[in-house]
Design a protein around this motif. Structure first.
Motif, short mmCIF file in Angstrom:
data_model
loop_
_atom_site.label_atom_id
_atom_site.label_comp_id
_atom_site.label_asym_id
_atom_site.label_seq_id
_atom_site.Cartn_x
_atom_site.Cartn_y
_atom_site.Cartn_z
N CYS A 150 0.76 -1.25 0.37
CA CYS A 150 0.09 0.31 -0.23
C CYS A 150 0.70 1.26 -0.08
CB CYS A 150 -1.24 0.09 1.30
SG CYS A 150 -2.07 -1.29 1.03
N LEU A 293 0.27 2.35 -5.52
CA LEU A 293 -0.66 0.38 -5.90
C LEU A 293 -1.88 1.76 -6.12
CD1 LEU A 293 -1.75 -2.00 -4.63
CD2 LEU A 293 -3.02 -0.72 -2.87
N ASN A 295 -5.62 1.85 -8.90
CA ASN A 295 -6.97 0.31 -9.17
C ASN A 295 -7.01 0.02 -10.97
OD1 ASN A 295 -9.24 -0.78 -10.34
ND2 ASN A 295 -9.91 0.02 -7.80
N TRP A 325 -6.07 -4.09 -8.09
CA TRP A 325 -5.23 -3.48 -7.40
C TRP A 325 -3.73 -3.44 -8.34
CZ3 TRP A 325 -6.26 1.76 -5.12
CH2 TRP A 325 -7.42 1.85 -4.57
#
Length: 349
Positions: A150, A293, A295, A325
Motif C-alpha cells: 500500500c 498501488l 486500481n 489493484w
C-alpha cells in the motif's frame, strides 16, 4: 485474474520490470572493484559470522555488533524468525493484504497465521490490539512499515504504543522497515528503540535504497537475547551469506551519495506517476515509497493484459488479497514514460 507466468521472469518479452519493486543497479567504481576482488576468492568459504558487514551495520545505526543478525535477504531472516518462535502451532499476526512471506513462513513452520484488518489501506493500532485480545496466545506480531504493497506509513509513536502493549502479553513485535529510508528513517523508524523495548525486533534490507536486490542482504536488529534465539536456529546454515554480498554490502552502506541518489530518483519516478494518476482521475493510494498501488480496473478492465503485451509487467495484487489493484515501481525514466503513455492511451478505453 491475470497471472504473470513467473514471479521474476527474465525472458526477452519482459522489457519493463515494474512488478519487482526494484531500483536498478547504480554501479560505482568501488563496487565494481569490490566485485572483481571478491570473484578471485570464490573458491573460499565466506565468513560465517559476516563480521565486517555486521560491524559496519552496527556503526551505521550507532548500535553494538551483538544487536545485528545478517541474513541472505529478509526472506531468510523472516523464515528463521518463524522457525525460532513458532513451534508447536503458535500464532503470528500480520495485517491483511501485506507481504505474503510472513504467512508463508508461518505456515511452513506449523504456526497459525492471524490476519489483522487494514483501515483505509493503513495499519491500525486499534485493530492490532483488538485482534490480540481475541488471540492471547500470539507469539509474533509483524508490522510492515511502510506497508507493502500500500505504501502507507504508521507513526513511530503508534508503533511504540503497540510494542509496549504487546509486551504485556509476551508478544515479540517484528517491525519490517525494508522501505523506511524512502520516507526519512530518523522520523518514523523504531530501530534506535530496541534497547528500551525487550520485545522489539526491527528488519532492514539492502535490496531497496542500497540497490542490492540481486545479492540478497537483509538484517534484524534487536537486543542480544532475542537474536540469540535466531542464531541458534541459523547454526544449521553456517555459510548463509555469500562472500561477494558481504563485501559489496560494506561498500554500499558507506556510500551516502549513492544511497541518496537512489532515494531521490525513485521518489521522483513515483511522484511523476502519481501526478498522472491524479490528472486522469485513476484510483490510487498515495505512497511514501518507491512503488504505488493503483486500481487497474479504473484504467480499463484489460489493462494488465495490455501492459504485458507491451512487455510491461506489474504486480497484480490479487496475491496480496487486493483484487483489482496492482503495484508498480520504476527503475528508469523509460519505465515511467512507457507506463504513463499506456495510462493515457487506455484510460476510459
Amino acid at each position: 485474474m491475470t497471472i504473470i507466468r513467473n514471479y521474476n521472469e527474465n525472458s526477452d518479452d519482459v522489457l519493463h520490470r515494474l512488478h519487482m519493486s526494484e531500483v536498478g543497479s547504480y554501479p560505482t567504481k568501488d563496487i565494481e572493484n569490490t566485485l572483481l576482488n571478491a570473484i578471485e576468492k570464490t573458491g573460499l568459504y565466506p565468513d560465517p559470522t559476516s563480521r565486517e558487514l555486521v560491524e559496519v551495520i552496527a556503526n551505521y545505526h550507532g548500535l553494538q555488533s551483538d544487536n545485528i543478525f545478517v541474513g541472505n535477504g529478509l526472506d531468510e531472516v523472516i523464515f528463521l524468525l518463524c522457525c525460532a518462535y513458532l513451534k508447536h502451532g503458535k500464532k503470528a499476526m500480520f495485517s491483511d493484504a501485506t507481504y505474503p512471506g510472513y504467512a508463508m513462513s508461518t505456515n511452513i513452520h506449523g504456526g497459525v497465521g492471524i490476519s489483522v484488518p487494514l483501515r483505509d489501506f493503513h495499519i491500525c493500532v486499534t485493530e492490532y490490539r483488538s485482534t490480540l485480545q481475541l488471540n492471547p496466545d500470539v507469539t509474533l506480531a509483524f508490522i510492515c512499515n511502510p506497508h507493502n504493497p500500500c505504501g502507507t506509513v504508521l507513526d513511530r509513536s503508534a508503533i511504540l504504543e503497540l510494542v509496549r502493549y504487546f509486551n504485556k502479553f509476551g508478544v515479540i513485535v517484528v517491525v519490517d522497515e525494508a522501505y523506511i529510508d524512502f520516507i526519512g528513517s530518523e522520523i518514523y523508524s523504531v530501530i534506535n528503540d530496541i534497547n528500551e523495548h525487550p520485545n522489539l525486533i526491527v528488519l532492514r534490507s539492502l535490496s531497496k535504497t542500497h540497490a542490492l536486490s540481486g545479492l540478497r542482504l537483509g538484517y534484524a536488529v534487536s537486543k542480544k537475547e532475542n537474536l540469540s534465539v535466531i542464531f541458534n536456529v541459523a547454526k544449521a546454515l553456517p555459510f548463509r551469506v555469500n562472500a561477494i554480498a558481504q563485501k559489496v554490502g560494506v561498500i554500499a552502506l558507506k556510500d551516502k551519495v549513492r544511497h541518496q541518489t537512489i532515494i531521490d530518483n525513485s521518489k521522483g519516478y513515483t511522484s511523476e506517476v502519481m501526478s498522472v494518476f491524479r490528472s486522469l482521475d485513476i484510483d490510487f493510494i498515495p505512497s511514501e515509497t518507491n512503488f504505488v498501488l493503483f486500481n487497474h480496473r479504473s484504467v480499463c478492465d484489460e489493462f494488465i493484459d495490455k501492459l504485458q503485451a507491451m512487455g510491461v509487467h506489474v504486480r497484480d495484487c490479487d496475491l496480496f488479497g487486493l483484487p483489482g489493484w496492482a503495484r508498480v515501481s520504476f527503475i528508469s525514466q523509460s519505465d515511467v514514460d512507457v507506463f504513463c503513455q499506456a495510462l493515457r492511451k487506455y484510460h476510459g478505453y
